[in-house]
Design a protein around this motif. Structure first.
Motif, mmCIF file in Angstrom:
data_model
loop_
_atom_site.group_PDB
_atom_site.id
_atom_site.type_symbol
_atom_site.label_atom_id
_atom_site.label_comp_id
_atom_site.label_asym_id
_atom_site.label_seq_id
_atom_site.Cartn_x
_atom_site.Cartn_y
_atom_site.Cartn_z
ATOM 1 N N ARG A 1 107.243 147.693 140.547
ATOM 2 C CA ARG A 1 106.290 147.361 140.095
ATOM 3 C C ARG A 1 105.749 146.466 140.987
ATOM 4 O O ARG A 1 105.918 144.930 140.689
ATOM 5 C CB ARG A 1 105.563 146.962 138.400
ATOM 6 N N ASP B 1 102.644 144.450 143.524
ATOM 7 C CA ASP B 1 101.158 144.081 143.741
ATOM 8 C C ASP B 1 101.687 142.606 144.680
ATOM 9 O O ASP B 1 101.892 141.244 145.103
ATOM 10 C CB ASP B 1 100.348 143.321 142.511
ATOM 11 N N SER C 1 103.820 138.552 140.933
ATOM 12 C CA SER C 1 103.623 139.740 141.151
ATOM 13 C C SER C 1 105.131 140.418 142.375
ATOM 14 O O SER C 1 106.305 140.460 141.893
ATOM 15 C CB SER C 1 102.595 141.170 141.486
#
Length: 243
Positions: free
Chosen positions: A58, A60, A66
């Motif tokens: 995951r 970003d 992130s």
């Protein structure tokens, strides 16, 4: 027994990033696949087909927290990273010109992804890259970032962010080349992508076709026969573009 070769691809949810991920798996790499979307059936299918050789991450790239969380996972599992492909990008507004009302917040987000996102990844992983055998950073740029070839009157965010990515690539090259590091800056061609929110079928190349060309260029860059020339923006066929 051959050593494990780790690669990381950002923007691997779909399109070119997904095709690059599968291509690297076919070449024998273990791949960290940067996933922006909460759900990604295509990456799940690769996991079924390739098992633990592909690991969804995951990610970003526009968000510092992130990126930090993702890098902690990568570093804990793979102290060396052969190959980083900074592919994740967004388009922004492509119609407004200087006489129109411009959305500067939208432009800032494009820069956060296309330019600073790539830099966050290269900065965070440079030691792992230099700790590997291949030591290669690939920045997926665009002919849109070429100042010398520019004919557009719009596309402010995308063109400027890719031009800045080109400069970033040169600065990184200047630092890591004396340490054995390598950089590639590639225009992937006019690819059928989802960058406008839906599939753009006007592109000449499918993601798989573009990825195939890019992986060939990567193989050439890793060869000792790569010419000792200044860093350049090259397209998927190896043609040099003006900065």
């Amino acid at each position: 027994m051959n050593p494990i070769r780790w690669a990381l691809v950002t923007g691997a949810d779909r399109g070119l990033g997904l095709a690059l991920t599968q291509g690297l798996l076919d070449l024998g790499y273990h791949v960290w696949a940067g996933q922006y979307a909460k759900e990604c059936p295509a990456l799940e299918e690769l996991t079924v087909a390739y098992g633990e050789r592909v690991r969804s991450l995951r990610l970003d790239i526009s968000n510092a927290e992130s990126v930090a969380a993702a890098l902690n996972i990568v570093k804990a599992a793979s102290p060396a990273l052969e190959l980083l492909i900074n592919n994740g990008a967004i388009l922004g507004n492509i119609t407004a010109n200087v006489q129109d009302e411009l959305d500067f917040e939208d432009m800032e987000q494009v820069f956060r992804v296309n330019t600073l996102g790539a830099l966050r990844m290269s900065n965070g992983l440079v030691e792992e890259i230099l700790n590997s055998q291949e030591k290669l950073i690939v920045n997926i740029s665009s002919e849109a970032g070429s100042v010398g070839a520019s004919k557009r009157t719009a596309w402010f965010a995308y063109c400027m962010s890719k031009s800045a990515l080109n400069m970033q690539s040169q600065l990184i090259h200047n630092q890591i080349a004396p340490l054995g590091g390598k950089v590639l800056v590639i225009h992937p061609g006019h690819v059928q992508t989802y960058m406008q929110g839906k599939l753009d079928t006007s592109g000449r190349l499918t993601p798989a076709q573009s990825a195939g060309y890019i992986l060939e260029l990567i193989e050439q860059r890793l060869s000792p026969n790569w010419p000792d020339e200044p860093l350049a923006l090259i397209d998927y066929q190896g043609k040099r573009w003006p900065w």
